[in-house]
Scaffold this motif. Structure first.
Motif, short mmCIF file in Angstrom:
data_model
loop_
_atom_site.label_atom_id
_atom_site.label_comp_id
_atom_site.label_asym_id
_atom_site.label_seq_id
_atom_site.Cartn_x
_atom_site.Cartn_y
_atom_site.Cartn_z
N VAL A 25 -9.20 1.67 0.31
CA VAL A 25 -10.12 0.90 -0.96
C VAL A 25 -11.55 1.57 0.35
O VAL A 25 -11.72 1.09 1.44
N CYS A 40 -10.72 3.64 -5.49
CA CYS A 40 -9.60 3.27 -4.59
C CYS A 40 -8.44 3.55 -5.03
O CYS A 40 -7.93 4.45 -5.54
N THR A 65 -13.98 3.38 4.70
CA THR A 65 -12.74 3.03 4.10
C THR A 65 -11.65 2.13 5.04
O THR A 65 -11.84 1.96 6.32
N HIS A 88 -3.22 1.07 -0.20
CA HIS A 88 -4.29 1.52 -0.55
C HIS A 88 -4.77 2.05 0.34
O HIS A 88 -5.78 0.69 1.20
#
Length: 160
Positions: free
Chosen positions: A153, A143, A103, A151
């Motif tokens: 992702v 996401c 991530t 964010h």
């Protein structure tokens, strides 16, 4: 092999048997999570790759995970406020016995990552294929977040 023999083997060779790593990871049902913050500059992307390479030294998914973190970190730096003065991005790796999740957290205020958008780009273009490459390497992608807070992702790789 006994525990003391395993420890002596690790100390003498510097390598840990994959079965020992699986056993260690398996002790935590939610997996083991590692996280590091990087300055939001392009020169930090190779360091993010090195971080992932170190954590996955024994994994067959190492090369794919490195490529994924490079793409997601590059997007964070290029397309969000992570790449502005004093910006940062965070790389997180969660390792379970069967799945690895990479991530990248950005600072928001930029593009919204879209894995499902098919781009009709020039076949010789240098941009526009990164998230498609991530999706091709991963078993799952996604996401979450907002422009205001940033964010997360992520991409999952199956180790089986």
């Amino acid at each position: 092999m006994t525990c003391s023999e395993n420890l002596c083997s690790v100390l003498s060779t510097g390598h840990v048997a994959p079965a020992l790593i699986e056993a260690m990871v398996g002790l935590r049902p939610s997996g083991m999570t590692y996280r590091r913050t990087f300055a939001g500059r392009p020169d930090q992307i190779p360091r993010a790759r090195c971080f992932i390479r170190f954590l996955l030294e024994d994994s067959p998914c190492r090369d794919d995970a490195e490529q994924i973190v490079a793409e997601l970190a590059a997007n964070a730096v290029a397309h969000t406020s992570s790449g502005q003065a004093h910006g940062t991005f965070i790389v997180e790796l969660t390792r379970k016995v069967a799945v690895i999740r990479v991530t990248v957290y950005d600072c928001g205020w930029g593009g919204i990552p879209r894995f499902n958008r098919c781009r009709e780009a020039d076949p010789l273009a240098e941009r526009g294929r990164g998230l498609a490459a991530v999706a091709a390497l991963a078993s799952k992608v996604g996401c979450r977040g907002t422009q205001a807070v940033g964010h997360a992702v992520w991409a999952e790789l199956s180790q089986t």
